[in-house]
Enzyme design. Structure first.
Site, short mmCIF file in Angstrom:
data_model
loop_
_atom_site.label_atom_id
_atom_site.label_comp_id
_atom_site.label_asym_id
_atom_site.label_seq_id
_atom_site.Cartn_x
_atom_site.Cartn_y
_atom_site.Cartn_z
N LYS A 121 43.40 27.72 40.12
CA LYS A 121 43.05 26.73 39.10
C LYS A 121 43.11 27.39 37.73
CE LYS A 121 38.92 28.55 37.86
NZ LYS A 121 38.62 29.05 36.51
N ASP A 158 32.11 26.93 41.97
CA ASP A 158 33.37 26.23 41.79
C ASP A 158 34.09 25.94 43.11
OD1 ASP A 158 34.05 28.84 42.29
OD2 ASP A 158 35.26 29.12 40.48
#
Length: 311
Positions: free
Chosen positions: A16, A142
């Site tokens: 990401k 996350d």
């Protein structure tokens, strides 16, 4: 213990980048309240899962720099899933590593989420999405993002997610000095010491910041007269202390067709956005040797609409 069939499950586990990272303040529980936009990119690791009936989690990898023992997030995820589901099956897991370690690209978190998703299928657990997200949040802030994937608003510690509807097709160039890594915990600590004097207790301010990002976050990321806005509060700390990050940002800013550039997460990986993948590929082809001579590994990729996928 009943034997299961031994299919081999293969999963793509993408990295990401942060398109927005705002540190609102430090909470009383010691975590930081965040407002972020995270986006999956197609720089990916690959995991293979196979049943073993010994009740053991066996992890192997083509990466010599990784611990393969119980402190690895893949092993932690597998053991958590076994304990939560009260099963005795084990798994043989192989990780093919492409995402650089300690880079601000959350490769370890992606691998953890991929393990929860992969073993849920391999072990026929049929756990629903919400259960997987709850388990993921106990492993790392996350990791729930990767259970969901694509592009998401991320609030709280990063575990409160809201799906964004976008069709961005930007090309991405990533730069990272392979000899440099950054401690996420240390970066947040340094940021907190400089900018977070008191514990955060203003709920109205938090909600206003969240609303602003909901209402305006995507608009700031739309290509308009070659101006995009990306915010990363942690860059204020890392760029001033890390010459390789400062230089990477400078090099990216000088690329002819760069729309915008930033650091991802707590660094040290930096990235630039281009109008499409073809433009990004041309830029990297023209500059890859130059980047290498300056001490950087480089990658070209694009945005993903989905996150972790079976292959």
């Amino acid at each position: 213990m009943q034997d299961l069939a031994k299919p081999k499950i293969k999963i793509k586990s993408p990295a990401k980048i942060n398109l927005h990272l705002e540190v609102i303040g430090k909470r009383e529980d010691g975590f930081h309240e965040l407002a972020m936009i995270m986006q999956n990119i197609d720089l990916s690791d690959y995991l293979e899962f196979e049943i073993n009936n010994e009740g053991l989690i066996k992890l192997e990898s083509d990466c010599n720099d990784l611990s393969l023992s119980d402190d690895n997030l893949i092993v932690k995820s597998a053991n958590l899933l076994r304990k939560n589901s009260n099963i005795n099956y084990g798994a043989n897991i192989f990780l093919r590593k492409n995402i650089p370690i300690g880079a601000g690209l959350a490769g370890g978190s992606s691998n953890a989420a991929a393990t929860l998703i992969g073993l849920n299928k391999l072990w026929n657990l049929d756990l629903d999405h919400g259960t997987l997200c709850s388990l993921a949040s106990t492993l790392g802030s996350d990791i729930p993002f990767f259970i969901n994937g694509g592009i998401q608003l991320c609030f709280g510690r990063g575990e409160i997610l809201e799906k964004l509807d976008s069709n961005f097709e930007y090309g991405v160039i990533l730069l990272k000095n392979p000899n440099v890594s950054v401690s996420t915990a240390e970066t947040y600590k340094k940021y907190s010491n400089r900018f977070c004097d008191n514990h955060l207790n203003d709920r109205k301010m938090i909600e206003n910041i969240r609303k602003n990002l909901r209402d305006n976050g995507l608009n700031k990321l739309n290509f308009d007269n070659q101006h995009l806005f990306i915010k990363n509060d942690l860059q204020l700390v890392v760029e001033n202390e890390n010459d390789s990050v400062k230089q990477a940002l400078y090099l990216l800013s000088k690329l002819e067709n760069c729309l915008t550039f930033s650091m991802s997460g707590s660094g040290p990986t930096c990235f630039a956005l281009f109008k499409d993948i073809e433009t990004a590929k041309k830029e990297l082809t023209a500059n890859s040797k130059f980047f290498k001579d300056k001490g950087y590994d480089s990658w070209v990729c694009t945005f993903l609409e989905k996150g972790i996928t079976f292959i």
